[in-house]
Design a protein around this motif. Structure first.
Motif, PDB file in Angstrom:
ATOM      1  N   PRO A 110      77.436  51.639  33.520  1.00 43.55           N
ATOM      2  CA  PRO A 110      78.568  52.274  33.920  1.00 43.55           C
ATOM      3  C   PRO A 110      79.164  51.995  35.462  1.00 43.55           C
ATOM      4  CG  PRO A 110      76.792  53.742  33.177  1.00 43.55           C
ATOM      5  CD  PRO A 110      76.015  52.572  33.260  1.00 43.55           C
ATOM      6  N   ALA A 111      80.414  52.126  35.387  1.00 42.87           N
ATOM      7  CA  ALA A 111      81.251  51.591  36.789  1.00 42.87           C
ATOM      8  C   ALA A 111      80.649  52.591  37.840  1.00 42.87           C
ATOM      9  CB  ALA A 111      82.765  51.656  36.532  1.00 42.87           C
ATOM     10  N   ILE A 112      80.431  53.619  37.789  1.00 39.79           N
ATOM     11  CA  ILE A 112      79.928  54.562  39.039  1.00 39.79           C
ATOM     12  C   ILE A 112      78.913  53.984  39.365  1.00 39.79           C
ATOM     13  CG2 ILE A 112      81.222  56.459  38.263  1.00 39.79           C
ATOM     14  CD1 ILE A 112      78.296  57.662  37.063  1.00 39.79           C
ATOM     15  N   TYR A 113      77.904  53.216  38.837  1.00 39.24           N
ATOM     16  CA  TYR A 113      76.839  52.831  39.417  1.00 39.24           C
ATOM     17  C   TYR A 113      76.797  51.317  39.851  1.00 39.24           C
ATOM     18  CZ  TYR A 113      74.264  56.994  37.444  1.00 39.24           C
ATOM     19  OH  TYR A 113      74.011  58.210  37.037  1.00 39.24           O
ATOM     20  N   ARG A 114      77.889  50.565  39.507  1.00 36.54           N
ATOM     21  CA  ARG A 114      78.063  49.228  39.746  1.00 36.54           C
ATOM     22  C   ARG A 114      77.971  48.898  41.012  1.00 36.54           C
ATOM     23  NH1 ARG A 114      82.408  47.509  35.767  1.00 36.54           N
ATOM     24  NH2 ARG A 114      81.117  48.533  34.419  1.00 36.54           N
ATOM     25  N   GLU A 115      78.685  49.449  42.069  1.00 35.87           N
ATOM     26  CA  GLU A 115      78.443  49.069  43.326  1.00 35.87           C
ATOM     27  C   GLU A 115      77.333  49.552  44.020  1.00 35.87           C
ATOM     28  OE1 GLU A 115      80.825  47.418  45.149  1.00 35.87           O
ATOM     29  OE2 GLU A 115      81.774  47.074  43.250  1.00 35.87           O
ATOM     30  N   LYS A 116      76.737  50.755  43.675  1.00 37.66           N
ATOM     31  CA  LYS A 116      75.453  51.072  44.230  1.00 37.66           C
ATOM     32  C   LYS A 116      74.297  49.771  43.825  1.00 37.66           C
ATOM     33  CE  LYS A 116      75.962  55.913  44.309  1.00 37.66           C
ATOM     34  NZ  LYS A 116      75.487  57.266  43.878  1.00 37.66           N
ATOM     35  N   ALA A 117      74.327  49.120  42.632  1.00 36.71           N
ATOM     36  CA  ALA A 117      73.479  48.166  42.029  1.00 36.71           C
ATOM     37  C   ALA A 117      73.509  47.034  42.943  1.00 36.71           C
ATOM     38  CB  ALA A 117      73.872  47.852  40.630  1.00 36.71           C
ATOM     39  N   LYS A 118      74.914  46.506  43.329  1.00 36.27           N
ATOM     40  CA  LYS A 118      75.064  45.334  44.284  1.00 36.27           C
ATOM     41  C   LYS A 118      74.599  45.796  45.519  1.00 36.27           C
ATOM     42  CE  LYS A 118      79.477  43.917  41.907  1.00 36.27           C
ATOM     43  NZ  LYS A 118      80.888  43.633  41.759  1.00 36.27           N
ATOM     44  N   GLU A 119      74.838  46.757  46.184  1.00 36.07           N
ATOM     45  CA  GLU A 119      74.159  47.101  47.185  1.00 36.07           C
ATOM     46  C   GLU A 119      72.675  46.928  47.507  1.00 36.07           C
ATOM     47  OE1 GLU A 119      75.360  48.034  50.473  1.00 36.07           O
ATOM     48  OE2 GLU A 119      77.087  47.217  49.686  1.00 36.07           O
ATOM     49  N   VAL A 120      72.031  47.280  46.360  1.00 35.78           N
ATOM     50  CA  VAL A 120      70.412  46.950  46.230  1.00 35.78           C
ATOM     51  C   VAL A 120      70.204  45.414  47.062  1.00 35.78           C
ATOM     52  CG1 VAL A 120      68.286  46.852  45.092  1.00 35.78           C
ATOM     53  CG2 VAL A 120      70.018  48.539  44.562  1.00 35.78           C
ATOM     54  N   TRP A 121      71.016  44.697  46.640  1.00 34.26           N
ATOM     55  CA  TRP A 121      70.781  43.018  47.135  1.00 34.26           C
ATOM     56  C   TRP A 121      70.729  42.909  48.592  1.00 34.26           C
ATOM     57  CZ3 TRP A 121      74.440  40.560  43.089  1.00 34.26           C
ATOM     58  CH2 TRP A 121      73.802  40.562  41.750  1.00 34.26           C
ATOM     59  N   ASN A 122      71.665  43.803  49.264  1.00 35.65           N
ATOM     60  CA  ASN A 122      71.994  43.767  50.849  1.00 35.65           C
ATOM     61  C   ASN A 122      71.036  44.821  51.506  1.00 35.65           C
ATOM     62  OD1 ASN A 122      74.041  41.906  50.302  1.00 35.65           O
ATOM     63  ND2 ASN A 122      75.434  43.375  49.925  1.00 35.65           N
ATOM     64  N   ARG A 123      69.913  45.666  50.774  1.00 34.73           N
ATOM     65  CA  ARG A 123      69.191  46.528  51.567  1.00 34.73           C
ATOM     66  C   ARG A 123      67.774  46.253  51.566  1.00 34.73           C
ATOM     67  NH1 ARG A 123      72.542  51.249  52.783  1.00 34.73           N
ATOM     68  NH2 ARG A 123      74.612  51.041  51.978  1.00 34.73           N
ATOM     69  N   ILE A 124      67.424  45.452  50.368  1.00 36.43           N
ATOM     70  CA  ILE A 124      65.880  45.084  50.218  1.00 36.43           C
ATOM     71  C   ILE A 124      66.001  43.762  49.800  1.00 36.43           C
ATOM     72  CG2 ILE A 124      64.014  45.647  48.889  1.00 36.43           C
ATOM     73  CD1 ILE A 124      65.158  48.484  48.375  1.00 36.43           C
ATOM     74  N   TYR A 125      65.185  43.115  50.451  1.00 37.20           N
ATOM     75  CA  TYR A 125      64.792  41.493  50.347  1.00 37.20           C
ATOM     76  C   TYR A 125      63.441  41.705  50.484  1.00 37.20           C
ATOM     77  CZ  TYR A 125      64.855  36.548  50.881  1.00 37.20           C
ATOM     78  OH  TYR A 125      64.489  35.208  50.660  1.00 37.20           O
ATOM     79  N   ILE A 126      62.750  40.543  49.413  1.00 40.23           N
ATOM     80  CA  ILE A 126      61.195  40.583  49.325  1.00 40.23           C
ATOM     81  C   ILE A 126      60.904  38.874  49.433  1.00 40.23           C
ATOM     82  CG2 ILE A 126      59.279  40.430  47.771  1.00 40.23           C
ATOM     83  CD1 ILE A 126      60.536  42.802  46.438  1.00 40.23           C
TER      84      ILE A 126
END
Length: 338
Positions: A110-126
Motif C-alpha cells: 500500500p502507498a501509505i507504507y511505501r515511503e516507510k519501507a524505503k526509510e528502513v534502508w537508510n536507518r538500519i544497516y547490517i
C-alpha cells in the motif's frame, strides 16, 4: 487481532497447500475451536476454504485459488526491508537480484507504507564483518553453489586445520555463513554429515551423479546443533588477572580465542579482577605476553613463570641480550605475580 489471524491463515494455506486444524492452532497459539470459527468466517467472506477428512486430510483452499494480499503490518514490512549483509549477498551473486526483489515488493505494498519501507534502508544497516578480518579467497565457491542447487555429487580436495590434505566424494547439502566465513555442509558417502571450511577446499569437481537429500534435513537446525557440539568439545583454560578499568574493552578486542567470563568489583588498588577463558595454556601465554606489564596474573600461580620463560626465549632468539641481563633489566615489570 482476528483480522490479522484470518489473513495469516489465508497466507499459510496458500503457502502450505493443506494444514490440519491442530497444526493451525499450534502455530497461531489458539484453540482448534477458534480455528473452526475462523474457517466459517473465511468461508462467509467468499474465500473458498474446505476440509477433507481422513489420515491425510485438513483444511485447504480451492485448487488454483490465489489472492493478492496487501495486508502487511508495518513491523512485517520493516522486517522485509532490513538490509542483509552486502558482502554475503555479493559472495552469492545476489546483490542485484536482492535490490530488484525489494523494488518489486515496494511497488506491491500500500502507498501509505511505501515511503516507510524505503526509510528502513537508510536507518538500519547490517555489517557482518569484524574490524580486522580479511575476506577469504574461495576459488571453488561457484562450483559449490551450483552443486547445492543441482544435487550433484562433488569430488573435493580438502585441507584440514592441521594441514593434512585428502580427496573425498561428498553430497552437497548447503552453505552457511559464520561472520564473513563460509562453511560447506555435505554428507560423506557413508551418510555422515560434515562441515568444511570453504576456503580450505582446494579443488571441487562436479561428478555426473545425483543423490537424494536426507529426508527432513534442516540446515539451520543442523548448524545450531553442530555449533553447540563444537563449542562443548573445545578445551578450556581459565585465567584470573587484574587489569586497570581502562583496559576492560581492550581484552576482548582481539583476533585471539579469548572470552571474558567474569568481571568482579574494582579492588582497593584500582585494579579489576577479570576471569579470561582460553582454549589452551599456549593460547593464554601468547595472549597475555602481549600486554607486557599492563596486567597482573592471579591464577594459575605457575602461569606467570611460564610466561616469563617465554619472554626470555623471545629475547634470546632475537639476540637482544643474554638471560642474566634480561632478568636484571625487566625484573617484575613484565608480569607481576602474587
Amino acid at each position: 487481532m482476528r483480522g490479522d489471524r484470518l489473513l495469516t491463515i489465508l497466507l499459510m494455506l496458500q503457502a502450505q497447500g493443506r494444514m490440519t486444524a491442530n497444526e493451525l492452532a499450534e502455530k497461531l497459539e489458539v484453540s482448534e475451536r477458534t480455528i473452526y470459527r475462523d474457517m466459517d468466517a473465511l468461508s462467509g467472506a467468499g474465500i473458498p476454504v474446505f476440509a477433507e477428512r481422513g489420515k491425510n486430510g485438513g483444511w485447504s483452499l480451492l485448487e488454483n485459488f490465489q489472492t493478492n494480499l496487501t495486508g502487511l503490518k508495518e513491523s512485517e514490512i520493516q522486517a522485509l526491508f532490513v538490509s542483509p549483509s552486502d558482502q554475503l549477498l555479493d559472495d552469492l551473486g545476489l546483490t542485484r537480484p536482492s535490490e530488484e526483489a525489494r523494488n518489486k515488493v515496494i511497488s506491491s505494498i500500500p502507498a501509505i507504507y511505501r515511503e516507510k519501507a524505503k526509510e528502513v534502508w537508510n536507518r538500519i544497516y547490517i555489517d557482518t564483518s569484524s574490524w580486522r578480518s580479511r575476506k577469504e579467497k574461495i576459488d571453488t565457491f561457484d562450483v559449490l553453489k551450483d552443486a547445492i542447487w543441482q544435487d550433484h555429487k562433488l569430488k573435493i580436495v580438502y585441507e584440514r586445520a592441521d594441514g593434512q590434505i585428502s580427496e573425498r566424494i561428498v553430497e552437497p547439502l548447503g552453505l552457511v555463513a559464520k561472520g564473513v566465513n563460509w562453511y560447506f555442509i555435505a554428507a560423506k558417502e557413508n551418510g555422515e554429515i560434515r562441515n568444511y571450511r570453504a576456503s580450505r577446499i582446494h579443488t571441487a569437481v562436479t561428478i555426473d551423479e545425483t543423490f537424494c537429500r536426507p529426508e527432513h534435513f534442516n540446515i539451520a537446525r543442523y548448524w545450531e546443533g553442530s555449533k553447540k557440539a563444537f563449542i562443548e568439545e573445545l578445551p578450556i583454560y581459565d585465567v584470573w588477572v587484574k587489569v586497570p578499568k581502562s583496559m576492560l574493552l581492550t581484552l576482548s578486542f582481539t583476533n585471539h580465542f579469548v572470552r571474558v567470563v567474569e568481571v568482579r568489583a574494582q579492588d582497593h588498588d584500582s585494579f579489576i579482577p577479570v576471569k579470561l577463558s582460553f582454549h589452551t595454556e599456549e593460547d593464554a601465554k601468547r595472549y597475555l605476553l602481549g600486554f607486557a606489564d599492563q596486567l597482573i596474573i592471579i591464577e594459575p600461580e605457575d602461569l606467570h613463570h611460564k610466561i616469563f620463560q617465554l619472554a626470555e626465549s623471545i629475547v634470546v632468539s632475537h639476540k637482544l641480550g643474554d638471560k642474566r641481563q634480561f632478568r636484571k633489566r625487566v625484573g617484575d615489570c613484565v608480569i607481576h605475580s602474587y
